[in-house]
Design an enzyme around this catalytic site. Sequence first.
Site, PDB file in Angstrom:
ATOM      1  N   ALA A 443     -70.985 -59.142  17.881  1.00 54.27           N
ATOM      2  CA  ALA A 443     -69.975 -58.518  17.028  1.00 54.27           C
ATOM      3  C   ALA A 443     -70.466 -58.449  15.596  1.00 54.27           C
ATOM      4  O   ALA A 443     -71.231 -59.308  15.149  1.00 54.27           O
ATOM      5  CB  ALA A 443     -68.662 -59.289  17.097  1.00 54.27           C
ATOM      6  N   CYS A 444     -70.043 -57.411  14.881  1.00 61.36           N
ATOM      7  CA  CYS A 444     -70.226 -57.377  13.437  1.00 61.36           C
ATOM      8  C   CYS A 444     -68.881 -57.722  12.819  1.00 61.36           C
ATOM      9  O   CYS A 444     -68.059 -58.378  13.450  1.00 61.36           O
ATOM     10  CB  CYS A 444     -70.755 -56.006  12.987  1.00 61.36           C
ATOM     11  SG  CYS A 444     -69.634 -54.654  13.357  1.00 61.36           S
ATOM     12  N   ALA A 445     -68.624 -57.263  11.622  1.00 60.09           N
ATOM     13  CA  ALA A 445     -67.379 -57.644  10.943  1.00 60.09           C
ATOM     14  C   ALA A 445     -66.144 -57.171  11.706  1.00 60.09           C
ATOM     15  O   ALA A 445     -65.163 -57.896  11.828  1.00 60.09           O
ATOM     16  CB  ALA A 445     -67.369 -57.086   9.532  1.00 60.09           C
ATOM     17  N   THR A 446     -66.183 -55.950  12.269  1.00 65.20           N
ATOM     18  CA  THR A 446     -64.981 -55.391  12.914  1.00 65.20           C
ATOM     19  C   THR A 446     -65.236 -54.852  14.311  1.00 65.20           C
ATOM     20  O   THR A 446     -64.279 -54.532  15.020  1.00 65.20           O
ATOM     21  CB  THR A 446     -64.414 -54.235  12.067  1.00 65.20           C
ATOM     22  OG1 THR A 446     -65.406 -53.205  11.936  1.00 65.20           O
ATOM     23  CG2 THR A 446     -64.017 -54.727  10.676  1.00 65.20           C
ATOM     24  N   ARG A 447     -66.495 -54.752  14.733  1.00 56.90           N
ATOM     25  CA  ARG A 447     -66.803 -54.082  15.997  1.00 56.90           C
ATOM     26  C   ARG A 447     -67.351 -55.046  17.043  1.00 56.90           C
ATOM     27  O   ARG A 447     -68.206 -55.879  16.747  1.00 56.90           O
ATOM     28  CB  ARG A 447     -67.825 -52.959  15.779  1.00 56.90           C
ATOM     29  CG  ARG A 447     -67.319 -51.861  14.874  1.00 56.90           C
ATOM     30  CD  ARG A 447     -68.294 -50.695  14.842  1.00 56.90           C
ATOM     31  NE  ARG A 447     -67.825 -49.630  13.973  1.00 56.90           N
ATOM     32  CZ  ARG A 447     -68.208 -48.356  14.060  1.00 56.90           C
ATOM     33  NH1 ARG A 447     -69.116 -48.015  14.969  1.00 56.90           N
ATOM     34  NH2 ARG A 447     -67.735 -47.451  13.251  1.00 56.90           N
TER      35      ARG A 447
END
Length: 501
Positions: A443-447
């Site tokens: 995951a990244c910040a939102t995805r």
Amino acid sequence: MFKKFSRLGQAFMLPIAILPVAGLLLGLGAALSNDAAVAAFPFLGVSWLQTIFSIMSAAGNAVFANLPLIFTIGVAVGLANGDKGTAGLSAAVAYLVYAGTIAVLLEMFSAEDASIDTGVLGALVIGLIVTSLHNKYRQIQLPEFLGFFGGNRFVPIISALTAILIGIAFYIIWPPIQSGLEQVGEWIANLGTIGSFFYGFFLRLTGAVGLHHTIYPLFWYTSLGGTETVAGDVISGAQNIFFAQLADPNHVGLYTRGTRFFAGRFATMIFGLPAACLGMYHSIPKENRAKNKGFYFSSALTSFLTGITEPIEFSFLFSAPWLYVIHAFLDGVSFFVADLLSVRVGNTFSGGLIDFILFGPLQGNDKTNWIRVIPVGIVWALVYYFLFRTLVRKFKIAVPGMNIETEGSKENVVSNNNSDLENISIQIIDALGGGENIEHVTACATRLRVTSKNKAKVDQDALKKLGATAVVEVQNGIQAVFGNKANIYSSKINEILGMDD
């Protein structure tokens, strides 16, 4: 409790695997670069050889000097329920903050020469607390405005803050403990031959957590180890006296009795612990022996040649502390017997074969009584072999190669017994085509970033019903926008699929 100790022992296997090589580098480098070795074997004094030995010593010392940090990381990685990389990073950060906190407090409020060294004990405390925080908070959901710091990103933050409090606590409680160990040293010094037993016993016992550095310098370098006149000079400290006598061409008779603080090491390190390695090797299932042979052989060789025993001792210390106490008792008896037999072999670094040859046979039996170590050592090898083979096999102690029972995995289905996070994560897995369609999740910040085997099996509508505001197809999978919950879902999905170990 037994299972917990076994799991803790397993957690130490990764850092323990480093120690045999580091021990050989440090032991051989230190032994072959000291003045006594060069005097006995002049060809060792060649500059390029000394450069190699110095590099070997420095390389090995780099590991042992940072052993608390390495073990802190090992405990956290080994005991974390998932997302082990974050656990290791959090442990490293916490230990550095802990050590830094103590250093600042010492500088501000203590005497100039004051020091606090909590060794592996401090590492164990930090590692266990960080593991507890990690397992509890790695999937925490914070308020929306703090969402970025939720999930596993919260763990290093809370670990660092907690480490400050632990550092303050150790700064307060450790000086009395350290002072108590020094008083034990003074008591031992006045007990004569029985004191040799207690010296060996407590030295080995405190060595389990790296606190032996508090005890032996008192005997090696101060008047607790004796005071004698050598070549017209008054010398204090067992090792100082020994080397002064070694350098005195007019010395006759046995070397100083202060060598009783060294001589008991040889039977244990050259004979006993290598035999214990063989006993443990013969105790593990036959089908596991081939892949663990290297560990036992290298650990035995390290103890035999250099006297560095950590690789062997840490292999059973945390899975069977009671066995370590028996080992410490036997080591105390070894010191007692060496003193009774007037063995006068000294050492520079430790009690391995290299130091034994340099300060035993090469000095002559009339000065050292080195020959008496051999029959004692043979007895010690037999005692250690049969003791370890019997106890490790009978109690299934979790030494390297011993089978450990593991709990069966549960079926991953939505259930009222699950947490909401677990149920949603299971549904996301189903929407992604099932666990067999998932190769990698992060995951990244939102995805939520998913590498899938077949994108056609991904149900984008189902993902949107589960909270994804958008689903984007990429070359090798999909990205689902879950906002600040993406990191938490990634952690839980990896845990469910067993992809984070």
